[in-house]
Design a protein around this motif. Structure first.
Motif, PDB file in Angstrom:
ATOM      1  N   MET A 137       1.293  -1.238   0.095  1.00  0.00           N
ATOM      2  CA  MET A 137       0.006  -0.133  -0.323  1.00  0.00           C
ATOM      3  C   MET A 137       1.378   1.172  -0.143  1.00  0.00           C
ATOM      4  O   MET A 137       0.588   2.177  -0.773  1.00  0.00           O
ATOM      5  N   ARG A 138       1.294   1.714   1.010  1.00  0.00           N
ATOM      6  CA  ARG A 138       3.122   2.552   0.684  1.00  0.00           C
ATOM      7  C   ARG A 138       3.682   2.290  -0.648  1.00  0.00           C
ATOM      8  O   ARG A 138       4.043   3.620  -1.166  1.00  0.00           O
ATOM      9  N   SER A 139       3.695   1.866  -1.147  1.00  0.00           N
ATOM     10  CA  SER A 139       4.014   1.365  -2.972  1.00  0.00           C
ATOM     11  C   SER A 139       2.991   2.515  -3.479  1.00  0.00           C
ATOM     12  O   SER A 139       3.475   3.414  -4.679  1.00  0.00           O
ATOM     13  N   TYR A 140       2.494   2.049  -3.875  1.00  0.00           N
ATOM     14  CA  TYR A 140       0.804   3.138  -4.297  1.00  0.00           C
ATOM     15  C   TYR A 140       1.109   4.780  -3.820  1.00  0.00           C
ATOM     16  O   TYR A 140       1.089   5.452  -4.322  1.00  0.00           O
ATOM     17  N   ALA A 141       0.529   4.671  -2.175  1.00  0.00           N
ATOM     18  CA  ALA A 141       0.915   5.748  -1.507  1.00  0.00           C
ATOM     19  C   ALA A 141       1.845   6.937  -2.544  1.00  0.00           C
ATOM     20  O   ALA A 141       1.772   7.833  -2.533  1.00  0.00           O
ATOM     21  N   ALA A 142       3.024   5.725  -1.929  1.00  0.00           N
ATOM     22  CA  ALA A 142       4.456   6.879  -2.754  1.00  0.00           C
ATOM     23  C   ALA A 142       3.597   7.726  -4.194  1.00  0.00           C
ATOM     24  O   ALA A 142       4.354   9.188  -4.089  1.00  0.00           O
ATOM     25  N   ARG A 143       3.331   7.430  -4.672  1.00  0.00           N
ATOM     26  CA  ARG A 143       3.222   8.096  -6.412  1.00  0.00           C
ATOM     27  C   ARG A 143       2.144   8.916  -6.244  1.00  0.00           C
ATOM     28  O   ARG A 143       0.984   9.270  -7.470  1.00  0.00           O
ATOM     29  N   ALA A 145      -1.164   7.787  -5.636  1.00  0.00           N
ATOM     30  CA  ALA A 145      -2.374   6.498  -6.387  1.00  0.00           C
ATOM     31  C   ALA A 145      -3.910   6.968  -5.758  1.00  0.00           C
ATOM     32  O   ALA A 145      -3.986   7.935  -4.291  1.00  0.00           O
ATOM     33  N   ARG A 146      -4.644   6.737  -6.802  1.00  0.00           N
ATOM     34  CA  ARG A 146      -6.154   6.752  -6.321  1.00  0.00           C
ATOM     35  C   ARG A 146      -6.220   5.732  -5.781  1.00  0.00           C
ATOM     36  O   ARG A 146      -6.396   5.012  -6.037  1.00  0.00           O
ATOM     37  N   VAL A 147      -6.734   5.279  -4.673  1.00  0.00           N
ATOM     38  CA  VAL A 147      -6.948   4.682  -3.904  1.00  0.00           C
ATOM     39  C   VAL A 147      -8.701   4.836  -3.162  1.00  0.00           C
ATOM     40  O   VAL A 147      -9.287   5.400  -2.236  1.00  0.00           O
ATOM     41  N   ALA A 148      -9.490   3.084  -3.610  1.00  0.00           N
ATOM     42  CA  ALA A 148     -10.720   3.534  -2.812  1.00  0.00           C
ATOM     43  C   ALA A 148     -10.327   2.683  -1.443  1.00  0.00           C
ATOM     44  O   ALA A 148     -10.320   1.712  -1.795  1.00  0.00           O
ATOM     45  N   VAL A 149     -11.162   3.127  -0.228  1.00  0.00           N
ATOM     46  CA  VAL A 149     -10.917   1.810   1.237  1.00  0.00           C
ATOM     47  C   VAL A 149     -12.355   2.008   1.142  1.00  0.00           C
ATOM     48  O   VAL A 149     -13.433   2.997   1.302  1.00  0.00           O
ATOM     49  N   ILE A 150     -12.742   0.452   0.627  1.00  0.00           N
ATOM     50  CA  ILE A 150     -13.988   0.235   1.406  1.00  0.00           C
ATOM     51  C   ILE A 150     -14.139  -0.328   3.017  1.00  0.00           C
ATOM     52  O   ILE A 150     -14.143  -1.571   3.507  1.00  0.00           O
ATOM     53  N   GLY A 151     -15.554   0.525   3.352  1.00  0.00           N
ATOM     54  CA  GLY A 151     -15.110   0.198   4.540  1.00  0.00           C
ATOM     55  C   GLY A 151     -14.724   1.417   5.949  1.00  0.00           C
ATOM     56  O   GLY A 151     -13.885   1.567   5.507  1.00  0.00           O
ATOM     57  N   LEU A 163      -3.055   5.801   4.420  1.00  0.00           N
ATOM     58  CA  LEU A 163      -2.861   6.257   2.748  1.00  0.00           C
ATOM     59  C   LEU A 163      -2.994   7.681   3.072  1.00  0.00           C
ATOM     60  O   LEU A 163      -2.116   7.893   2.461  1.00  0.00           O
ATOM     61  N   ALA A 164      -3.574   8.110   3.414  1.00  0.00           N
ATOM     62  CA  ALA A 164      -3.736   9.716   3.862  1.00  0.00           C
ATOM     63  C   ALA A 164      -2.608  10.516   3.895  1.00  0.00           C
ATOM     64  O   ALA A 164      -2.023  11.621   2.882  1.00  0.00           O
ATOM     65  N   ARG A 165      -2.354   9.853   5.124  1.00  0.00           N
ATOM     66  CA  ARG A 165      -0.925  10.591   5.403  1.00  0.00           C
ATOM     67  C   ARG A 165       0.389  10.216   4.268  1.00  0.00           C
ATOM     68  O   ARG A 165       1.413  11.068   4.361  1.00  0.00           O
ATOM     69  N   ALA A 166      -0.045   8.567   4.056  1.00  0.00           N
ATOM     70  CA  ALA A 166       1.705   8.238   2.926  1.00  0.00           C
ATOM     71  C   ALA A 166       1.072   9.199   1.687  1.00  0.00           C
ATOM     72  O   ALA A 166       2.607   9.067   0.815  1.00  0.00           O
ATOM     73  N   GLY A 167       0.087  10.035   1.320  1.00  0.00           N
ATOM     74  CA  GLY A 167      -0.009  10.597   0.258  1.00  0.00           C
ATOM     75  C   GLY A 167      -0.383   9.936  -1.172  1.00  0.00           C
ATOM     76  O   GLY A 167      -1.023  10.567  -2.206  1.00  0.00           O
ATOM     77  N   ALA A 168      -1.787   9.512  -0.560  1.00  0.00           N
ATOM     78  CA  ALA A 168      -2.535   8.861  -1.482  1.00  0.00           C
ATOM     79  C   ALA A 168      -3.493   9.826  -1.297  1.00  0.00           C
ATOM     80  O   ALA A 168      -3.675  10.344  -0.799  1.00  0.00           O
ATOM     81  N   ASP A 232      -7.222   3.556  -8.418  1.00  0.00           N
ATOM     82  CA  ASP A 232      -5.602   2.515  -9.209  1.00  0.00           C
ATOM     83  C   ASP A 232      -5.467   1.439  -7.837  1.00  0.00           C
ATOM     84  O   ASP A 232      -4.939  -0.007  -8.018  1.00  0.00           O
ATOM     85  N   LEU A 233      -5.923   1.536  -6.766  1.00  0.00           N
ATOM     86  CA  LEU A 233      -5.823   0.911  -5.796  1.00  0.00           C
ATOM     87  C   LEU A 233      -7.258   0.454  -4.960  1.00  0.00           C
ATOM     88  O   LEU A 233      -7.937   1.570  -4.466  1.00  0.00           O
TER      89      LEU A 233
END
Length: 404
Positions: A137-143, A145-151, A163-168, A232-233
């Motif tokens: 997940m950090r590898s995605y956030a570092a670039r 990425a658009r991330v959808a979290v379900i829940g 994820l938000a803190r990591a840059g996503a 993207d994730l």
């Protein structure tokens, strides 16, 4: 000669049990701990700050290697138990090794729920459970990425925050009309949602996932109302289910979890279960504190002392984006109950206390969780709090002065 005791599972419940046994039954057992993950036990509660980059991977370790060695505890990392032979009292590990036991404790934890959504097999659709998930997940956030979290429960909030803190770029999708609906009332959940939004998480409630779209890799989440959320994730964080397959295969009694009595024994008196995999009086707890309470009771019993596990009072204590949240006992005032409330919307503070028969039955704290353990103690003790009723929202010191 020490009796062989095997603990299957290398998580927080297993580690707490090993520690309790080393204090209460030193020399009575020869203890071995077997874990699937190829690393020492760690604190899963800290996966969110690890994801956010607030702490390092070494900071989540529960015990250093020397701790296990000094107590004579054998550890098997990256190994799984493939079979339990109850008649011979032997467990078989992956690769063929056999280990005998006199007592066996199952602390196999749980696995993330993953409903069969269309497109769920696409690359980029994942769950949030271990350190391997964090690294990916950090590898995605570092670039970015658009991330959808379900829940929108505990796990989803922690994933979204990290994820938000990591840059996503994070969108949080929750099926019902408020976050943490099992722990918070509407007002408390509203404050939490506002705090998440203020910190860059796009919170969408009443958002029912239909499936995922993409070719080889996920590209979007499709909602039942026709909305598409580019992604993207996708992180599915809607809960967990107890790991019971090894117990079921061994012929032990199972329901939602591995069935245990008040002594934490399974249907086989030589085998016990604690933590997220255990079901006691119809409840399978997915929280750390009940697992620790079970470990204390079981260690005492294995040491030859009396004791019974009668269930746990559920409480939740977390910090998301710097916003403290605590919930324990009843958080809605049902029939015969009343409430005492302190609210300061400008400061993002909400403190609600549910009273029943002159006793504290539950509370919700959002934004300011000072005194959480004090309130939890009042709920557990069931003591009369009539004399400090007016001072409840202001914390322990005010209540002590009022009672003096």
């Amino acid at each position: 000669m020490a009796e062989p005791l095997i603990i299957v599972g290398n998580g927080m419940a297993a580690t707490r049990l090993a520690g309790e046994l080393s204090q209460r039954a030193l020399g009575r057992y020869s203890v071995a701990v077997i874990g699937d993950e190829p690393r020492p036990a760690y604190n899963r509660v800290l996966l969110s700050p690890l994801l956010a980059g607030e702490i390092g991977e070494n900071d989540i370790d529960l015990k250093p290697p020397a701790w296990w060695r000094d107590r004579g505890i054998s550890t098997f990392y990256g190994r799984s138990v493939e079979r339990i032979d109850r008649a011979a009292r032997v467990v078989t590990l992956r690769g063929g090794s056999n280990l005998p036991y006199g007592k066996l404790v199952l602390a196999t934890g749980s696995t993330p729920l993953r409903p069969p959504f269309p497109g769920g097999a696409l690359k980029g659709v994942v769950t949030f459970r271990d350190t391997a998930d964090v690294g990916m997940m950090r590898s995605y956030a570092a670039r970015g990425a658009r991330v959808a979290v379900i829940g929108g429960g505990l796990l989803g909030l922690e994933a979204a925050y990290g994820l938000a803190r990591a840059g996503a770029e994070v969108t949080l999708l929750h099926l019902v009309d408020r976050l943490m609906e099992r722990q918070l009332d509407r007002e408390g959940a509203g404050l939490l949602a506002a705090a998440m939004a203020a910190r860059g998480v796009d919170v969408r409630l009443r958002a029912e996932t239909k499936g995922f779209r993409g070719r080889d890799h996920v590209e979007a989440v499709e909602l039942t109302d026709g909305t598409e959320i580019p992604a993207d994730l996708v992180v599915i964080a809607i809960g967990v289910r107890p790991n019971i397959e090894i117990a079921r295969a061994a012929g032990l009694g199972v329901g939602r979890g591995i069935l245990v009595d008040d002594g934490l024994a399974t249907s086989d008196p030589a085998i016990f279960a604690i933590g997220e995999c255990a079901e006691h009086r119809g409840l399978a707890y997915g929280l750390v504190e009940p697992a620790y309470e079970q470990a204390r009771v079981l260690a005492a019993r294995l040491a030859g002392r009396d004791g019974a596990y009668l269930g746990s009072l559920l409480s939740t204590n977390l910090k998301v984006s710097g916003v403290g949240v605590f919930s324990a006992g009843e958080f809605e005032a049902g029939d015969g109950a009343e409430t005492v409330v302190l609210r300061d919307p400008a400061a993002g503070v909400y403190r609600k206390f549910v009273l029943r028969g002159g006793r504290l039955a539950g509370c919700v704290l959002v934004g300011d969780t000072q005194g959480a353990l004090f309130y939890l103690g009042l709920i557990r003790s069931g003591q009369d709090i009539s004399a400090i009723r007016a001072d409840l929202p202001f914390g322990e010191s005010h209540c002590i002065e009022a009672a003096a």
